[in-house]
Design a protein around this motif. Structure first.
Motif, mmCIF file in Angstrom:
data_model
loop_
_atom_site.group_PDB
_atom_site.id
_atom_site.type_symbol
_atom_site.label_atom_id
_atom_site.label_comp_id
_atom_site.label_asym_id
_atom_site.label_seq_id
_atom_site.Cartn_x
_atom_site.Cartn_y
_atom_site.Cartn_z
ATOM 1 N N ALA A 252 22.000 74.620 31.497
ATOM 2 C CA ALA A 252 22.346 76.027 31.333
ATOM 3 C C ALA A 252 23.257 76.493 32.442
ATOM 4 C CB ALA A 252 21.071 76.872 31.283
ATOM 5 N N ALA A 253 22.992 76.044 33.682
ATOM 6 C CA ALA A 253 23.831 76.454 34.805
ATOM 7 C C ALA A 253 25.208 75.825 34.712
ATOM 8 C CB ALA A 253 23.163 76.047 36.105
ATOM 9 N N PHE A 254 25.288 74.578 34.222
ATOM 10 C CA PHE A 254 26.591 73.911 34.119
ATOM 11 C C PHE A 254 27.459 74.593 33.055
ATOM 12 C CE2 PHE A 254 29.340 70.672 32.252
ATOM 13 C CZ PHE A 254 30.047 70.260 33.357
ATOM 14 N N ALA A 255 26.764 74.950 31.886
ATOM 15 C CA ALA A 255 27.517 75.557 30.786
ATOM 16 C C ALA A 255 27.616 77.066 30.907
ATOM 17 C CB ALA A 255 26.871 75.195 29.435
ATOM 18 N N ARG B 73 14.355 75.224 43.805
ATOM 19 C CA ARG B 73 14.921 73.896 43.649
ATOM 20 C C ARG B 73 16.400 74.052 43.293
ATOM 21 N NH1 ARG B 73 11.684 69.542 40.301
ATOM 22 N NH2 ARG B 73 10.264 70.083 41.978
ATOM 23 N N ARG B 74 17.223 73.233 43.898
ATOM 24 C CA ARG B 74 18.652 73.257 43.595
ATOM 25 C C ARG B 74 18.900 72.554 42.268
ATOM 26 N NH1 ARG B 74 21.412 70.834 48.841
ATOM 27 N NH2 ARG B 74 19.713 69.337 48.477
ATOM 28 N N LEU B 75 19.895 73.094 41.509
ATOM 29 C CA LEU B 75 20.262 72.489 40.224
ATOM 30 C C LEU B 75 21.516 71.664 40.426
ATOM 31 C CD1 LEU B 75 19.672 75.578 37.898
ATOM 32 C CD2 LEU B 75 18.143 73.673 38.341
ATOM 33 N N MET B 76 21.471 70.412 40.059
ATOM 34 C CA MET B 76 22.558 69.473 40.262
ATOM 35 C C MET B 76 23.324 69.261 38.956
ATOM 36 S SD MET B 76 21.750 69.089 43.370
ATOM 37 C CE MET B 76 22.956 67.865 43.817
ATOM 38 N N SER B 77 24.603 68.986 39.110
ATOM 39 C CA SER B 77 25.458 68.749 37.934
ATOM 40 C C SER B 77 25.009 67.488 37.235
ATOM 41 C CB SER B 77 26.929 68.627 38.360
ATOM 42 O OG SER B 77 27.715 68.262 37.240
ATOM 43 N N PRO B 78 24.854 67.554 35.869
ATOM 44 C CA PRO B 78 24.423 66.366 35.138
ATOM 45 C C PRO B 78 25.552 65.359 34.996
ATOM 46 C CG PRO B 78 24.734 68.175 33.613
ATOM 47 C CD PRO B 78 24.937 68.753 34.954
ATOM 48 N N PHE B 79 26.776 65.771 35.330
ATOM 49 C CA PHE B 79 27.918 64.867 35.104
ATOM 50 C C PHE B 79 28.570 64.407 36.400
ATOM 51 C CE2 PHE B 79 27.581 67.786 31.490
ATOM 52 C CZ PHE B 79 27.305 66.889 30.467
ATOM 53 N N LYS B 80 28.394 65.189 37.463
ATOM 54 C CA LYS B 80 29.028 64.820 38.727
ATOM 55 C C LYS B 80 27.925 64.720 39.799
ATOM 56 C CE LYS B 80 32.906 66.001 41.680
ATOM 57 N NZ LYS B 80 33.992 66.985 41.949
ATOM 58 N N LYS B 81 27.725 63.548 40.217
ATOM 59 C CA LYS B 81 26.611 63.282 41.132
ATOM 60 C C LYS B 81 26.836 63.977 42.474
ATOM 61 C CE LYS B 81 23.876 59.552 43.119
ATOM 62 N NZ LYS B 81 23.725 58.082 43.276
ATOM 63 N N GLY B 82 25.761 64.680 42.950
ATOM 64 C CA GLY B 82 25.806 65.322 44.255
ATOM 65 C C GLY B 82 26.355 66.736 44.239
ATOM 66 N N GLU B 83 26.802 67.245 43.110
ATOM 67 C CA GLU B 83 27.384 68.579 43.068
ATOM 68 C C GLU B 83 26.291 69.588 42.715
ATOM 69 O OE1 GLU B 83 30.847 71.144 40.765
ATOM 70 O OE2 GLU B 83 30.502 69.045 40.244
ATOM 71 N N VAL B 84 26.127 70.653 43.565
ATOM 72 C CA VAL B 84 25.139 71.720 43.341
ATOM 73 C C VAL B 84 25.810 72.788 42.487
ATOM 74 C CG1 VAL B 84 23.658 73.423 44.408
ATOM 75 C CG2 VAL B 84 24.014 71.212 45.544
ATOM 76 N N ILE B 85 25.144 73.116 41.335
ATOM 77 C CA ILE B 85 25.763 74.089 40.406
ATOM 78 C C ILE B 85 24.909 75.335 40.296
ATOM 79 C CG2 ILE B 85 26.955 72.292 39.099
ATOM 80 C CD1 ILE B 85 24.696 72.412 37.042
ATOM 81 N N GLY B 86 23.779 75.409 41.038
ATOM 82 C CA GLY B 86 22.932 76.596 41.003
ATOM 83 C C GLY B 86 21.561 76.280 41.532
#
Length: 796
Positions: free
Chosen positions: A66-69, A118-131
């Motif tokens: 949800a955070a990525f999209a 908890r930090r939300l991590m990108s499902p497609f780019k490893k290590g990227e915080v998206i929320g």
């Protein structure tokens, strides 16, 4: 009595035991409940945190999508799903740029606990915080449930505690309290003086209560036994009192009780009899020791006073003088009683005192001659420098050859001579002279009233002439001489110790003159004698230091084979070069070493140095032996055969590399010991030389009794050989017939050498070949001898 012994119910052991158990159990239960509730709260908090983390684990991936999209709809669905959990109070999801969804339930809030994030991590780019997603727990609801659980647990624990209290109280009552009460009731009605005992409660035969009952019964029996013993002791005390009174009245020792002032409080008949006091009567009822009825009463009063003041027993011997001139010794012992009085005992010790006086007299008297002994001499002249008011002569005399008489004729003959000599001394002195025998044949005369040396010379000469007259013994008349040393008071000393020492020094000098050119039968003390003693003492100290620092050095005098003219061996001679006194003769320091006990250490050093030097020469090709002198005091303890062989082995030397030179004095000291010592060494291969042959009493007999290898003819015979060589010729012929080698000592002239060769003497030693030389010069000396003597021998 019944009211005093009555026990209220709240003071009873039952109530106190139950109260103690109840309070203790309640206290423990309360503490356990608090601890349990705390543990429940901590565990519930931990479990709640764990469950929230698990909720986040289930929605983490969906929230990340949800955070990525940036899908708010999906985010609200996730938030609504989480909020349905009763433990969740508030949920929010934030994207990278803005919030996506937020929701919370109604009701009071508890913000004391931090939220779960908890930090939300990108499902497609490893290590990227998206929320991130944040979740707040509903801690009020959680704690409500925790309180309910805690109350339930505490309720169960309380019930369990009270059950334990009731069970424990009942057990204590039936198992402990009730039996103790039974024991107490029985003990209260027990007769302490009878043989009745307590009975052990049923079932407690092997418990502490059973042991307690047994201990009480044992204590009761011991108490009864103690009472019986007390009655027995009282009965015995009554008997002892009657016996003491009988002993007091009929004792042979006097017994009395007196106070500090000498007032007699009690005394027995023996006291009156022993002290020669008059019997008290109605007309003369004396009761005080201070009354002038007993001359020695003051001594007894002083003894009583000292014992009372010092609080200790005192004893003293008092001498009583009777009216008829008789004497009696009394031993009086006084013991303080602690109330200002003393008890004393009086014993007749007259016989013991007379024995002591006789023993003291014997202790200072020579039993053979009746003269004073050394102790009596000193006691009689103690403080003489204060009491003497006239010149005195102290003469010390000994009999020449007395020891040989004892050895040859026995002690009985020796005692006869001593008695006759003592009578002659007594007859030759004034009645006021003091006579003493201070040694086996040593007498001391303290002569008064004679000051002129001429008179003293005449008197001592007359006395020595009398002592020199033949003595008619049971066996045969015997003539002996005497020596004397004299010291004068006050010139030579002011007390007997110094005077006797001076007389001894003068006597020693007179002894020494017997062997000199001039004989002095008596000598007066001279201060030079003290200087000689001091010289010998310092020389002793220097010799000890020289031995310790190994300052004694070996010199070697060659021994030449007279047939070949070649060097055969050498004699090791000890030399001492003193730093201040110069060269000290062996004739001085060797007897000194024997006297002060250094000869053993010197002998070991000589043997070790000789072996070391021989080993060194043999490694350099000089195949000779060295002879070492051994004195009588070194055999056998100081130089045992085992030690000699061990020293040889330590340097790798054969047994024939060292020869041992002994004199007749060694053989005469102890024949059996010397024979055994020589036999062991010869069995090991060592050679034994008999040194100074011909100077003793029976040299020829020793050659048959002792297994010798070589005989060394004394240099005194060699020096006289030019005038008469018959004796030397006879010695060489006789020893040759016994298979012994001969070494001629003191060869100094060529004519002597030619005679010795003509007689068939095997070896020679003397200044003709070489003086003793140091080890460093010996090799050159050996080469010279082999060259010169070999050439001389080879020439026609």
């Amino acid at each position: 009595m019944a009211e005093r012994n009555a026990v209220h119910w709240w003071n009873g052991i039952v109530f106190r035991s139950l109260a103690a158990v109840t309070l203790l159990s309640a206290l423990i239960g309360g503490l356990c409940s608090l601890m349990l509730r705390e543990q429940v709260v901590v565990r519930a908090h931990t479990d709640a945190q764990r469950r929230l983390e698990q909720l986040l684990d289930t929605v983490e991936n969906t929230a990340s999508v949800a955070a990525f999209a940036n899908d708010e709809q999906l985010a609200r669905e996730v938030v609504q799903g989480l909020l349905r959990n009763s433990e969740v109070r508030r949920v929010s999801i934030h994207g990278a740029a803005a919030p996506l969804a937020h929701a919370e339930s109604s009701g009071p809030q508890n913000t004391s606990q931090p939220p779960v994030q908890r930090r939300l991590m990108s499902p497609f780019k490893k290590g990227e915080v998206i929320g991130h997603i944040r979740l707040d727990a509903d801690w009020n609801a959680i704690y409500s449930q925790v309180d309910a659980d805690a109350r339930y647990a505490m309720l169960l624990l309380s019930a369990q505690t009270w059950l334990m209290i009731l069970g424990t109280a009942g057990m204590v009552f039936w198992v402990v309290v009730l039996p103790i009460k039974m024991i107490s009731d029985r003990l209260h009605h027990l007769d302490a003086t009878s043989s009745e005992t307590l009975t052990i409660p049923e079932g407690h035969d092997k418990t502490e209560l059973g042991r307690l009952v047994g201990d009480i019964n044992d204590l009761k029996l011991r108490l009864i036994s103690t009472l019986d013993q007390e009655r027995e002791l009282r009965w015995q005390q009554d008997i002892a009192q009657r016996m003491y009174q009988d002993v007091f009245d009929h004792s042979t020792s006097g017994i009395f009780v007196a106070d500090l002032h000498g007032q007699l409080l009690s005394f027995n008949p023996a006291f009156i009899e022993l002290t020669w006091l008059p019997q008290p009567s109605a007309k003369q009822p004396w009761r005080n020791l201070s009354e002038p009825r007993w001359a020695e009463s003051q001594q007894l009063l002083q003894l009583i006073e000292h014992s009372t003041q010092q609080h200790e027993s005192c004893a003293a011997d008092l001498l009583l003088h009777g009216r008829r001139g008789d004497e009696r010794w009394l031993n009086i012992v006084v013991l303080p009683l602690g109330d200002g009085t003393v008890q004393g005992t009086v014993t007749d010790v007259t016989a013991r005192k007379r024995e002591e006086i006789s023993a003291r007299r014997l202790a200072v008297t020579d039993p053979l001659t009746g003269f004073a002994n050394r102790e009596g001499l000193f006691q009689a002249h103690a403080g003489m420098h204060v009491t003497a008011d006239a010149p005195l002569v102290v003469a010390m005399i000994d009999l020449a050859g007395f020891r040989q008489i004892n050895d040859a004729l026995g002690f009985s003959v020796g005692d006869q001579i001593l008695l006759m000599a003592a009578n002659r001394i007594r007859e030759s002195t004034n009645p006021d002279s003091f006579l003493a025998r201070v040694g086996g044949d040593e007498f001391v005369i303290v002569l008064r009233g004679m000051a002129e040396r001429s008179a003293i010379e005449a008197w001592i000469s007359h006395l020595q002439a009398r002592l020199g007259e033949p003595y008619k013994t049971d066996t045969t008349p015997i003539s002996i001489g005497s020596s004397a040393g004299l010291a004068l008071f006050p010139g030579d000393g002011v007390d007997m110790q110094n005077l006797l020492h001076c007389a001894e020094l003068a006597l020693g000098s007179a002894h020494a003159s017997r062997h000199g050119a001039q004989t002095h039968p008596h000598l007066f003390f001279h201060p030079e004698l003290l200087q000689q003693v001091e010289y010998r003492r310092r020389l002793e100290d220097d010799l000890r230091l020289a031995v310790e620092q190994r300052e004694l050095k070996l010199f070697f005098q060659p021994i030449v084979d007279l047939h070949t003219g070649l060097l055969a061996g050498a004699e090791a001679l000890l030399r001492w070069q003193h730093s201040e006194r110069g060269a000290v003769s062996p004739e001085v320091f060797i007897p000194l070493a024997e006297r002060i006990g250094l000869i053993g250490e010197i002998g070991r050093q000589v043997l070790d140095d000789a072996c070391r030097q021989v080993a060194h020469w043999r490694r350099d090709g000089l195949e000779i032996y060295v002879s070492v002198n051994v004195s009588a005091s070194q055999i056998p303890e100081e130089l045992p055969p085992e030690s000699i062989l061990e020293t040889l082995n330590s340097y790798g030397l054969p047994s024939h590399a060292i020869a041992l030179e002994i004199t007749e004095g060694v053989l005469m000291s102890n024949v059996s010991v010397a024979q055994n010592w020589i036999a062991q060494l010869r069995a090991a291969g060592l050679r034994i030389y008999l040194d100074d042959f011909g100077t003793g009493y029976s040299s020829l007999s020793y050659l048959k009794r002792f297994p010798m290898d070589t005989v060394k003819v004394d240099k005194s015979f060699i020096m006289d050989m030019n005038d008469d060589h018959t004796l030397v010729d006879a010695i060489i012929t006789m020893t040759g017939s016994l298979g012994l080698n001969v070494v001629a000592e003191g060869v100094e002239e060529a004519a002597q050498l030619d005679l010795l060769r003509a007689m068939g003497c095997g070896y020679g030693q003397g200044y003709l070949f070489s003086r003793p030389v140091a080890a460093a010069d010996f090799v050159a000396t050996a080469k010279r001898i082999n060259t010169e003597m070999g050439r001389h021998t080879a020439s026609p």
